[in-house]
Design a protein around this motif. Structure first.
Motif, PDB file in Angstrom:
ATOM      1  N   LEU A 213      84.008 109.463  22.123  1.00 22.85           N
ATOM      2  CA  LEU A 213      83.717 108.661  20.933  1.00 22.85           C
ATOM      3  C   LEU A 213      84.291 107.257  21.051  1.00 22.85           C
ATOM      4  O   LEU A 213      83.705 106.296  20.544  1.00 22.85           O
ATOM      5  N   THR A 214      85.431 107.119  21.738  1.00 17.01           N
ATOM      6  CA  THR A 214      86.040 105.801  21.889  1.00 17.01           C
ATOM      7  C   THR A 214      85.094 104.835  22.611  1.00 17.01           C
ATOM      8  O   THR A 214      84.945 103.683  22.210  1.00 17.01           O
ATOM      9  N   SER A 215      84.448 105.312  23.672  1.00 17.69           N
ATOM     10  CA  SER A 215      83.488 104.471  24.398  1.00 17.69           C
ATOM     11  C   SER A 215      82.316 104.087  23.513  1.00 17.69           C
ATOM     12  O   SER A 215      81.844 102.945  23.541  1.00 17.69           O
ATOM     13  N   ILE A 216      81.853 105.023  22.708  1.00 16.63           N
ATOM     14  CA  ILE A 216      80.712 104.750  21.825  1.00 16.63           C
ATOM     15  C   ILE A 216      81.049 103.683  20.795  1.00 16.63           C
ATOM     16  O   ILE A 216      80.254 102.786  20.519  1.00 16.63           O
ATOM     17  N   THR A 217      82.246 103.768  20.211  1.00 16.20           N
ATOM     18  CA  THR A 217      82.618 102.772  19.199  1.00 16.20           C
ATOM     19  C   THR A 217      82.763 101.384  19.804  1.00 16.20           C
ATOM     20  O   THR A 217      82.602 100.382  19.121  1.00 16.20           O
ATOM     21  N   VAL A 223      75.214 105.768  16.480  1.00 18.21           N
ATOM     22  CA  VAL A 223      75.604 107.001  17.150  1.00 18.21           C
ATOM     23  C   VAL A 223      74.982 108.210  16.460  1.00 18.21           C
ATOM     24  O   VAL A 223      74.897 108.270  15.236  1.00 18.21           O
ATOM     25  N   ILE A 224      74.532 109.164  17.289  1.00 19.17           N
ATOM     26  CA  ILE A 224      74.019 110.443  16.822  1.00 19.17           C
ATOM     27  C   ILE A 224      75.003 111.521  17.245  1.00 19.17           C
ATOM     28  O   ILE A 224      75.416 111.574  18.408  1.00 19.17           O
ATOM     29  N   PHE A 225      75.398 112.363  16.300  1.00 23.88           N
ATOM     30  CA  PHE A 225      76.304 113.470  16.590  1.00 23.88           C
ATOM     31  C   PHE A 225      75.495 114.748  16.760  1.00 23.88           C
ATOM     32  O   PHE A 225      74.721 115.136  15.873  1.00 23.88           O
ATOM     33  N   LYS A 238      79.485 100.818  12.646  1.00 25.26           N
ATOM     34  CA  LYS A 238      80.312 100.141  11.643  1.00 25.26           C
ATOM     35  C   LYS A 238      80.521 100.980  10.383  1.00 25.26           C
ATOM     36  O   LYS A 238      81.449 100.733   9.611  1.00 25.26           O
ATOM     37  N   ASP A 239      79.647 101.996  10.178  1.00 23.74           N
ATOM     38  CA  ASP A 239      79.761 102.842   8.985  1.00 23.74           C
ATOM     39  C   ASP A 239      80.334 104.221   9.292  1.00 23.74           C
ATOM     40  O   ASP A 239      80.262 105.129   8.442  1.00 23.74           O
ATOM     41  N   LEU A 240      80.915 104.411  10.477  1.00 23.58           N
ATOM     42  CA  LEU A 240      81.424 105.720  10.856  1.00 23.58           C
ATOM     43  C   LEU A 240      82.493 106.232   9.886  1.00 23.58           C
ATOM     44  O   LEU A 240      82.540 107.433   9.579  1.00 23.58           O
ATOM     45  N   ALA A 241      83.325 105.331   9.409  1.00 26.45           N
ATOM     46  CA  ALA A 241      84.407 105.751   8.521  1.00 26.45           C
ATOM     47  C   ALA A 241      83.885 106.314   7.198  1.00 26.45           C
ATOM     48  O   ALA A 241      84.601 107.037   6.493  1.00 26.45           O
ATOM     49  N   LEU A 252      86.335 111.924  14.704  1.00 28.76           N
ATOM     50  CA  LEU A 252      86.949 110.641  14.377  1.00 28.76           C
ATOM     51  C   LEU A 252      88.447 110.790  14.194  1.00 28.76           C
ATOM     52  O   LEU A 252      89.239 109.978  14.683  1.00 28.76           O
ATOM     53  N   GLY A 253      88.851 111.853  13.526  1.00 27.19           N
ATOM     54  CA  GLY A 253      90.273 112.089  13.304  1.00 27.19           C
ATOM     55  C   GLY A 253      91.018 112.317  14.601  1.00 27.19           C
ATOM     56  O   GLY A 253      92.146 111.845  14.776  1.00 27.19           O
TER      57      GLY A 253
END
Length: 263
Positions: A213-217, A223-225, A238-241, A252-253
Motif C-alpha cells: 500500500l505504501t508504494s500505491i500511495t 486504488v482498488i482493494f 487522496k480520499d483513502l483516509a 491503512l492502519g
C-alpha cells in the motif's frame, strides 16, 4: 480506456474427492472496474486475494469463465482480433527483472524486442542503434549501456531497461506486476519517480499490481482493494483516509503503525 465487466474466474481444485472430480474453486467473483486514460491505477490485495489472476486476465493470458474485458471498446477475448488489439495497446513490466531479459542478449538486443513490436504497431521504421540510445537516455541510463549484458547491471538499472523495452513497444498502457517490490527502498522511489515523469511526458496509462500500500500511495492516483476475489473498495488515493471499509482500514492502519514504529 480499459474495462472489466463482471469477470468470473475459477480453477479446478487440485485435491478432488473423486478420481474424475470436477469441483472448481472460484478465484474472481464477478469483479468490475474501469481504467481511465492517463491515470495510475493501483490494484491492491493480500496473497490469495486475486490480484495475480486479475493481472493475467488484463494481460490477455487467461480467458475468464464469464464476463468481458474491453480495451478501447474492443472485446479482448471475443476473437483473435481482440487479442491482437490488446497486444498493440498493452506492455508489461514484471517483478523478476532477472528473468525478463535474456542473459545471452546485449541490452541493445533486449530493447530491440520492444522496438520490433513498436514498428509493427505504428508501421514506422527506425534505426535500432539510435532508438536504443534514445530509450536508454529516456530512462536515465547512458547510451554505453547498450553494449552491456544483463548480469553487468544492478537491479535498478536492469528494471530501467525493462521499462525502456515496454516504452519501445509504443503502448499507451503499461501493466506493472510487482515491478518494484524486488528492489531496495531507495531504488524503488527512484524507479517510481522515473515512471511518473515518463507518464507525464508520454501520456501513458499505468496499472500497478502490488501487495504494498505504501508504494500505491506514493505512485498511484486511484486504488482498488481486492479481497477474496471481490472488489471491496475503489477510491482515489487522496480520499483513502475517508474509506469506511474494514479491510481497507485494516491495511491503512497497518501501514500507519509500521511507519510510526520506523520513525
Amino acid at each position: 480506456m480499459l474495462e472489466l465487466n463482471d469477470i468470473v474466474v475459477s480453477f479446478k481444485k487440485e485435491v478432488q474427492r473423486k478420481i474424475f472430480g470436477t469441483e472448481r474453486k472460484t478465484v474472481l467473483h464477478g469483479i468490475s472496474f474501469a481504467v481511465r486514460k492517463e491515470e495510475s491505477l493501483g490494484i491492491l490485495g493480500e496473497s490469495g486475494s486475486g490480484t495475480s489472476t486479475t493481472g493475467r486476465v488484463l494481460a490477455g493470458l487467461l480467458k475468464p469463465d464469464s464476463g468481458m474485458v474491453k480495451i478501447e471498446g474492443n472485446d479482448v477475448y471475443a476473437d483473435r482480433k481482440g487479442r491482437e488489439h490488446l497486444q498493440n495497446c498493452l506492455s508489461i513490466v514484471f517483478q523478476d527483472y532477472t528473468t525478463s531479459a535474456n542473459p545471452r542478449f546485449t541490452i541493445q538486443q533486449v530493447i530491440a524486442e520492444g522496438i520490433a513490436i513498436g514498428e509493427r504497431t505504428t508501421g514506422e521504421k527506425v534505426r535500432y542503434a539510435d532508438e536504443t540510445v534514445r530509450l536508454l537516455e529516456l530512462v536515465g541510463l547512458d547510451g554505453s549501456f547498450a553494449r552491456r549484458f544483463p548480469h553487468e547491471l544492478s537491479g535498478g538499472q536492469l528494471q530501467r531497461v525493462c521499462i525502456a523495452r515496454a516504452i519501445a513497444c509504443k503502448s499507451k498502457l503499461i501493466l506493472f506486476d510487482e515491478a518494484v517490490s524486488s528492489l531496495d527502498a531507495h531504488t524503488q522511489v527512484q524507479i517510481m519517480d522515473l515512471l511518473l515523469e515518463l507518464k507525464e511526458k508520454l501520456g501513458l496509462t499505468y496499472i500497478f499490481i502490488t501487495h504494498d500500500l505504501t508504494s500505491i500511495t506514493y505512485f498511484c492516483s486511484r486504488v482498488i482493494f481486492l479481497k477474496d476475489g471481490i472488489v471491496v473498495a475503489d477510491s482515489s488515493v487522496k480520499d483513502l483516509a475517508k474509506l469506511d471499509v474494514p479491510y481497507a482500514k485494516e491495511l491503512l492502519g497497518a501501514v500507519l503503525d509500521f511507519n510510526a514504529r520506523c520513525v
